[in-house]
Design an enzyme around this catalytic site. Sequence first.
Site, PDB file in Angstrom:
ATOM      1  N   SER A 115       0.824  -1.192   0.000  1.00  0.00           N
ATOM      2  CA  SER A 115       0.000   0.000   0.000  1.00  0.00           C
ATOM      3  C   SER A 115       0.874   1.264   0.000  1.00  0.00           C
ATOM      4  O   SER A 115       1.709   1.430  -0.893  1.00  0.00           O
ATOM      5  CB  SER A 115      -0.945  -0.059   1.201  1.00  0.00           C
ATOM      6  OG  SER A 115      -1.988   0.851   1.083  1.00  0.00           O
TER       7      SER A 115
ATOM      8  N   ASP B  97      -8.893  -4.420  -5.928  1.00  0.00           N
ATOM      9  CA  ASP B  97      -8.358  -3.746  -4.740  1.00  0.00           C
ATOM     10  C   ASP B  97      -9.115  -2.436  -4.528  1.00  0.00           C
ATOM     11  O   ASP B  97      -9.097  -1.560  -5.387  1.00  0.00           O
ATOM     12  CB  ASP B  97      -6.864  -3.477  -4.927  1.00  0.00           C
ATOM     13  CG  ASP B  97      -6.183  -3.000  -3.651  1.00  0.00           C
ATOM     14  OD1 ASP B  97      -6.803  -2.233  -2.898  1.00  0.00           O
ATOM     15  OD2 ASP B  97      -5.024  -3.392  -3.422  1.00  0.00           O
TER      16      ASP B  97
ATOM     17  N   HIS C 186      -7.453  -5.861  -0.443  1.00  0.00           N
ATOM     18  CA  HIS C 186      -6.361  -4.879  -0.492  1.00  0.00           C
ATOM     19  C   HIS C 186      -5.053  -5.569  -0.173  1.00  0.00           C
ATOM     20  O   HIS C 186      -4.799  -5.926   0.975  1.00  0.00           O
ATOM     21  CB  HIS C 186      -6.630  -3.746   0.497  1.00  0.00           C
ATOM     22  CG  HIS C 186      -5.561  -2.695   0.526  1.00  0.00           C
ATOM     23  ND1 HIS C 186      -4.991  -2.179  -0.628  1.00  0.00           N
ATOM     24  CD2 HIS C 186      -4.939  -2.072   1.561  1.00  0.00           C
ATOM     25  CE1 HIS C 186      -4.084  -1.276  -0.297  1.00  0.00           C
ATOM     26  NE2 HIS C 186      -4.027  -1.208   1.024  1.00  0.00           N
TER      27      HIS C 186
END
Length: 524
Positions: free
Chosen positions: A236, A464, A491
């Site tokens: 991320s 995602d 995610h």
Amino acid sequence: MSDRIRSTTFVAALCCAALLLVACTQSTTGTAGPGGPDQQAQLARFYEQQLSWGPCADFAVSASDREAFADPKFECARLEVPLDYADPGGRTGQIAVLRQRATGERIGSLVINPGGPGASGTSAAASLSSRVAQSPLNQRFDLVGFDPRGVGASRPALDCLNDAEWEAERADLDVDPSPAGVDQTEAENRQYAQRCSERSGGPEVLSNVGTRDVVKDLDILRAALGDEKLTYLGFSYGTRIGSAYAEAFPQNVRALVLDGALDPTETTVDRTVKQNAGFQQAFDAFAADCARQPNCPLGTDPAQATTAFQALTRPLIDKPVGAENGSRTLSYPDAVTGTIQALYLSQLWPALSRGLSMLASGDGTILLRLADIYNGRDPDGRYANDIEAFISISCVDEERITDRDQQAELIRRANEAAPFRNDGRGIVPALDPCAFWPSPPTSQPHVPQVQGLPATLVISTTGDPATPYQAGVDLAKALHGNLLTYEGTQHTVALQGVPCVDDAVSKYLIDGALPPVDTVCRAG
């Protein structure tokens, strides 16, 4: 407060699922950071420092950390870094580091960052440890997590609100679009920025918590760990750290795996709108799955799910519902936040469905617990500084909006992209805390210049919600790296039990062998 959804990682989702189931290193190696001769000389003492490893108990900042960090297989240390790299002889900070030693023939350190911004890398490394216990990565690498400057157990820590103020903030609706309502929200956001400065150590701290400075800390950490080259796994927001490190220190990279990408060329506005669209896509996927189950709280027609969700949650604006056997209440912002938390991982959809069903019956407990995870609240009511760090780092990493008309347009586009989280009361174009930040941004969108960077691996998931798939495609292109696609709705995915992905990651990190171009992995 900020309307932007943050990029969290699988670690928070795994913790959420669990709750709902109610000595010295070698001397410096590699190439030191950039700068003139005088600055290089001042930085040398940081690059040459020896880490003093010991028990991790004093590094725990949450109840889950206190339990995990008690395991003697983990050892912790503090890395000293300049607070301001333009003045390396001035104030310093300490970066918290956690390590689990390799069990076999060691290649080096595998440094991980779980994202956020604001998520704890020490907590993530401890959580990830059990998932790689049988992996060859556990044998060949020291598993290392670090809390970026300002985050978690690092010092000085970012601190803006106390626990009582956080409870009040979560109940604050900020849905009044009148001039008086906008002025009130902006006054709160201005006060928030002021408190951050006063409680975190002053403007000098807030000026230097961005990714620009984190990557310099990361290079000092590489050297202090005794690694000539960096081996890194970023999830991320951790992909932003990885790509920025690749640009600043391409000659010091051994291997980079970047999962759940932030596109470094994308504007803040465009990324925010696309992220909202990603969460709507995940919500729609949840609604379609829910509609096939008996007693779905959103009904049997997925096309009407957004309307049904709004009918369930919007009444909370005027009348919150009880939770935790009446000891707490669920507000409208927390109902939406709890839903967003569950949309990060499809395995949490059953919990979300139960939470919405309970809400329909007048009990907000499950949604409140989900929102607690997102907001970093322990069961004992103590808050970690995840959200404070997220806002503070974003304020120096992201482009700043200081015009109400621009803010209104952003909110309009975000509501259009994610109608499930639209409160229906009209646009409140109040400037967020970043507009009142005491220091300017230190980053801007651009194409990374990564000449000399070795081959990298970027992983992107088709569904995602937080970091949409195309961002991974674009990041792989910008870094001239290989893209691995995972077909799923969650995610990030690396080292989460998908053999196709995990095998590719292990082979690349250990042997440098990239998967074939255009590799696609699927669940099961």
